[in-house]
Design an enzyme around this catalytic site. Structure first.
Site, PDB file in Angstrom:
ATOM      1  N   CYS A  48      16.163  27.353 -12.374  1.00 60.28           N
ATOM      2  CA  CYS A  48      15.124  27.211 -11.066  1.00 60.28           C
ATOM      3  C   CYS A  48      16.068  24.995 -11.113  1.00 60.28           C
ATOM      4  O   CYS A  48      15.144  25.008  -9.366  1.00 60.28           O
ATOM      5  CB  CYS A  48      13.634  26.606 -12.061  1.00 60.28           C
ATOM      6  SG  CYS A  48      12.628  28.304 -12.599  1.00 60.28           S
ATOM      7  N   HIS A  49      15.522  24.571 -11.755  1.00 64.16           N
ATOM      8  CA  HIS A  49      15.315  23.175 -11.728  1.00 64.16           C
ATOM      9  C   HIS A  49      16.800  21.927 -12.146  1.00 64.16           C
ATOM     10  O   HIS A  49      17.165  20.881 -12.524  1.00 64.16           O
ATOM     11  CB  HIS A  49      14.460  22.260 -11.777  1.00 64.16           C
ATOM     12  CG  HIS A  49      13.310  22.794 -11.332  1.00 64.16           C
ATOM     13  ND1 HIS A  49      12.716  23.557 -11.773  1.00 64.16           N
ATOM     14  CD2 HIS A  49      12.653  22.478  -9.942  1.00 64.16           C
ATOM     15  CE1 HIS A  49      11.356  23.652 -11.711  1.00 64.16           C
ATOM     16  NE2 HIS A  49      11.731  23.673 -10.243  1.00 64.16           N
TER      17      HIS A  49
END
Lengths: 438, 193
Positions: free
Chosen positions: B157-158
């Site tokens: 995701c990040h």
């Protein structure tokens, strides 16, 4: 409420007179949207977008109420009930696509509306409260759109809900309790889906209420206009009806044409394919992204990758994302320039367009995987976003040399068509040009 | 009542039968009404807010038993507990050595491998498969997945990077992968929760 030269409602029929002394609804509409509402005569097509946003909300409410008749907010069958709408319900595919595309269009229209306000200085006195109410609507829209997206209960729904609700766990000390309270559990589950459905149904009506306040606040000073100069007299205005009702209907026709193109030919162009996969709590999609309209804020959230100043990177990201929106609330007091419109602000106009470009760069970075060079570019763009509001705008307001303002809207309009402002002669454009309504 | 009548008689200037200053009987009634309404409103708000907390059936989730026999050295499995994924990994001797070679002073969330495992069972690393950033499931437990720059887990995701001991090494996440409460029932099975 209105200018002194506004025309007053005169009931013509006996029934009209009867109602006027009991429930004067026609009088209210006449003064708000009819011939009794004098409006600056130089509004361009960017001024259609407020009405378009209102229509977009009505489309969302109507299609949404209909979808609610077929949808089931239960994790076991939510995804299937959406597919049931798509395949089995009569015209269900069209209604759902209208609702999904409608959300995207609503945001597109509102973004144009916001940037219109930024360009022509519509947030400046005396319209600050109007601007603040607009931002409240924008925040409510984001919450509503997010919760609506979760209802589909696809992979993006589930993981979007996971990521966004986890933002609250960044709050020191009470964060985890808030997170659990919002979800009604330890991960998004049936309790989460049910409350999101309830709130997704409620919030549009709250938005509708705030829009009423927004329009009320608009009608006190009246619309701003592309010159940013105040209305000085009757020669500066035309009645809202028929001039702007006609112009708004034309814009609405263009809008609905474009809307139909997307609903019928490109219904999934603005969405994520991963949301056609049922939610799986044990497997995160390789790339979680929100819908396009939230990407710039998502990029700001992702911009913080290391801790600094004793604050965790996670909390910084959350603070920055909220601050990006909260800053807009302070804009009327950050921009102290007395000139509203960028037509007469040569320096600010340049930085306006740089800011637009910055938002587009942020949006692009928000949609990319967390790898270089997008992380670095996203960080720079996020830093510029804040610098624009906190440094550039206050400095420009102080040091910019603005261009001379026209004496009135009327003078500006006449100058544009090569007429000397004081001549009053109608002959120069071919003799029998129709005169504006007197 | 008698004293009140005499006070109002003494303050005749007002004509409302009330003393010119000081606490009036009506002031008391206003405050009492307001206080009563506030307490009543609070009494209604508390259950209205609290209903959003996890319900009894959600809280009553039982603990789970996990059989570790199928996990070969260097492998991991994913199980589900309280609706969240659990990563159970058997570390190889080299991986244990790699994890112990790290100077924990350099870590964002300093913990040794021993602190993250049970005594005598250092090769079994059992963590939640929930990124401490925003709750995604990191990659790296299944065969062939991206395990990031530190050879442990990588959150898609990040971009948070965890090492082989599930400790945060890069990216935005603030903490190491959480170790749930668990106990060994036998050398090859654990009870989680």
């Amino acid at each position: 409420m209105s200018f002194p030269w506004a025309k007053h409602y005169q009931p013509t029929s006996e029934f009209g007179k009867y109602m006027d002394s009991r429930l004067p609804l026609p009088r209210f509409i006449y003064g708000a949207l009819g011939a009794g509402y004098p409006t600056p005569k130089n509004l361009n097509y960017f001024y259609n977008f407020g009405v378009l946003a209102g229509v977009a909300l009505v489309i969302q409410i109507i299609t949404g109420v209909v979808l609610g008749m077929h949808y089931a907010a239960n994790t076991g069958i939510a995804f299937d009930s959406v597919e049931h709408i798509m395949r089995d319900v009569n015209s269900g595919w069209m209604i759902r696509y209208m609702h999904a595309v409608g959300a995207s269009f609503f945001f597109a229209v509102v973004y144009v509306h916001i940037f219109r306000g930024l360009y022509y200085g519509s947030y400046k006195p005396p319209r600050e409260v109007l601007w603040l109410l607009g931002l409240v609507i924008f925040l409510l829209m984001m919450a509503t759109a997010f919760m609506g997206y979760v209802l589909v209960w696809g992979q993006m729904s589930f993981w979007g809900a996971t990521v966004i609700t986890n933002l609250f766990s960044a709050v020191p000390i009470v964060g985890e309790a808030i997170h659990t309270w919002l979800l009604g559990g330890f991960a998004p589950d049936n309790a989460t889906l049910n409350r999101f459905f309830s709130l997704h149904y409620l919030l549009p009506f709250i938005i509708f209420g705030v829009i009423i306040l927004h329009v009320w606040a608009l009608h006190i000073p009246g619309s701003n206009n592309p010159t940013g100069v105040d209305v000085k007299g009757p020669q500066d205005t035309v009645p809202f009806h028929p001039y702007y009702t006609a112009k708004d209907f034309f814009g609405l026709g263009v809008y609905l044409t474009l809307f139909s193109v997307f609903v019928f030919f490109l219904p999934n162009a603005l969405g994520e394919v991963d949301n056609y996969v049922p939610a799986n709590p044990l497997s995160t999609p390789t790339h979680i992204v929100p819908e396009w309209y939230l990407l710039p804020f998502y990029a700001i959230l992702k911009a913080f990758t290391t801790d600094f100043l004793l604050v965790k990177a996670k909390l910084w990201g959350v603070i920055a994302m909220l601050a990006a929106i909260v800053l807009l609330f302070f804009l009327p007091w950050l921009d102290t320039s007395p000139v509203r419109s960028n037509r007469y602000r040569p320096l600010n106009r340049i930085f306006f367009w740089i800011f637009v470009a910055d938002c587009l760069v942020l949006g692009y970075c928000g949609g990319q995987l967390a790898v270089e060079p997008w992380v670095r570019i996203g960080q720079l763009a996020a830093a510029y976003y804040f610098a624009h509001f906190l440094i550039i705008i206050p400095l420009i307001a102080r040091f910019e040399k603005t261009l001379p303002l026209p004496n009135s809207i009327s003078e500006s309009v006449l100058a544009k068509y090569g007429k000397p402002p004081a001549s009053g002669s109608a002959g120069t454009l071919g003799g029998t040009a129709p005169q504006p309504a007197e | 009542m008698a004293s009140e009548t005499s006070v109002s008689a003494a303050s005749g200037a007002h004509g409302d039968g009330l003393p010119p200053e000081g606490e009036r009987r009506r002031d008391f009634l206003y405050v009492a009404t307001g206080a009563f309404a506030a307490v009543g409103a609070a009494a209604v708000v508390v259950p209205l807010v609290n209903q959003m907390n996890p319900s009894a059936d959600v809280l009553a989730l039982a603990s789970i038993d996990l059989d570790l026999t199928p996990i070969q050295p260097g492998q991991a499995i994913v199980a589900s507990w309280r609706g969240k994924p659990i990563f159970a990994r058997q570390l190889t001797p080299q991986e244990i050595a790699t994890a112990n070679a790290v100077d924990i002073k350099t870590l964002r969330d300093p913990q040794t491998l021993a602190e993250r495992t049970k005594p005598g069972n250092e090769k079994w690393l059992i963590t939640l498969g929930v990124c401490t950033h925003l709750g995604c499931v990191p990659l790296g437990a299944r065969e062939g997945e991206n395990r990031g720059d530190y050879g442990g887990y990588y959150c898609p995701c990040h971009g948070s990077q965890y090492d082989i001991a599930g400790r945060i090494r890069g990216g935005p996440a603030p903490k190491n992968l959480e170790v749930p409460t668990y106990a060994f029932k036998s050398p090859t099975s654990v009870t989680i929760g």
